[in-house]
Design an enzyme around this catalytic site. Structure first.
Site, PDB file in Angstrom:
ATOM      1  CG  ASP A   7      49.180  13.419  58.664  1.00 48.53           C
ATOM      2  OD1 ASP A   7      48.012  13.071  58.427  1.00 48.53           O
ATOM      3  OD2 ASP A   7      50.127  12.597  58.762  1.00 48.53           O
ATOM      4  CD  GLU A  68      44.850  12.450  56.680  1.00 46.76           C
ATOM      5  OE1 GLU A  68      45.733  12.459  55.813  1.00 46.76           O
ATOM      6  OE2 GLU A  68      44.777  11.603  57.583  1.00 46.76           O
ATOM      7  CG  ASP A 141      53.358  11.062  60.612  1.00 49.14           C
ATOM      8  OD1 ASP A 141      52.220  10.578  60.631  1.00 49.14           O
ATOM      9  OD2 ASP A 141      54.384  10.425  60.929  1.00 49.14           O
TER      10      ASP A 141
END
Length: 191
Positions: A7, A68, A141
């Site tokens: 992330d 991501e 996160d």
């Protein structure tokens, strides 16, 4: 299959490693955050993210890296930092020959919770449940990184089948275009 989910972020870059295959129980191997000081120079922050990700890659030896996909946000500064950290993650994986998959936030949310509009708490709760953890990983996160890994494990088989079908179709079109036209070439000739 072992997947490192990333992330991306400059201040906190979430990382999570999950083992498993679609349709079977998943196992969390590791979860954490690579942190950089907000007041440090950008180049030093990117170097710190790279060094942190390299440690995770060395320690866990993933077969895939799921990152991501950066999407447009109103805050350009935030999206720039996210995109830079994302590029570092892809570079680290590519340097080792590890395939990289990009997943959108809504794709990850839908895979893990059933809806692309889930909030961070819902994602954290489902990650906790799917990996049989005693509590949601903190910060968010870290939970998001695990969700990325889970999404990739679940979606990779379908994506691979789709890519193979596209490859077959492309190969068939190429063969048809380059096949000798013997029927037309011999039609007007007599022996």
């Amino acid at each position: 299959m072992r997947v490192l989910g990333v992330d991306p972020g400059l201040t906190r870059c979430g990382v999570g490693v999950v083992d498993g295959v679609a349709g079977r129980p998943l196992t969390m191997v590791g979860v954490g955050v690579v942190r950089t000081p907000p007041d440090a120079e950008l180049s030093h922050r990117l170097l710190a993210v790279e060094q942190g990700l390299e440690q995770w890659l060395d320690e866990h030896q993933p077969e895939f890296v799921a990152v991501e996909r950066v999407f447009s946000q109103h805050n350009v500064r935030t999206v720039m930092g996210t995109a830079q950290a994302s590029a570092v993650a892809m570079l680290c994986a590519a340097r080792r020959g590890i395939p990289v998959a990009l997943h959108t936030p809504s794709e990850v949310k839908a895979a893990v919770t059933g809806t692309g509009r889930a909030d961070k708490a819902q994602v954290g709760a489902m990650v906790t449940r799917l990996l049989r953890l005693s509590a949601p990983p903190k910060p968010a996160d870290a939970a998001d990184a695990l969700a990325l890994a889970i999404c990739h494990i679940w979606r990779a088989p379908a994506q691979n089948r789709l890519q193979q079908a596209v490859d077959r179709h492309t190969a068939q079109k190429t063969v048809r275009r380059t096949a000798p036209r013997t029927a037309h070439a011999t039609k007007g000739r007599t022996a």
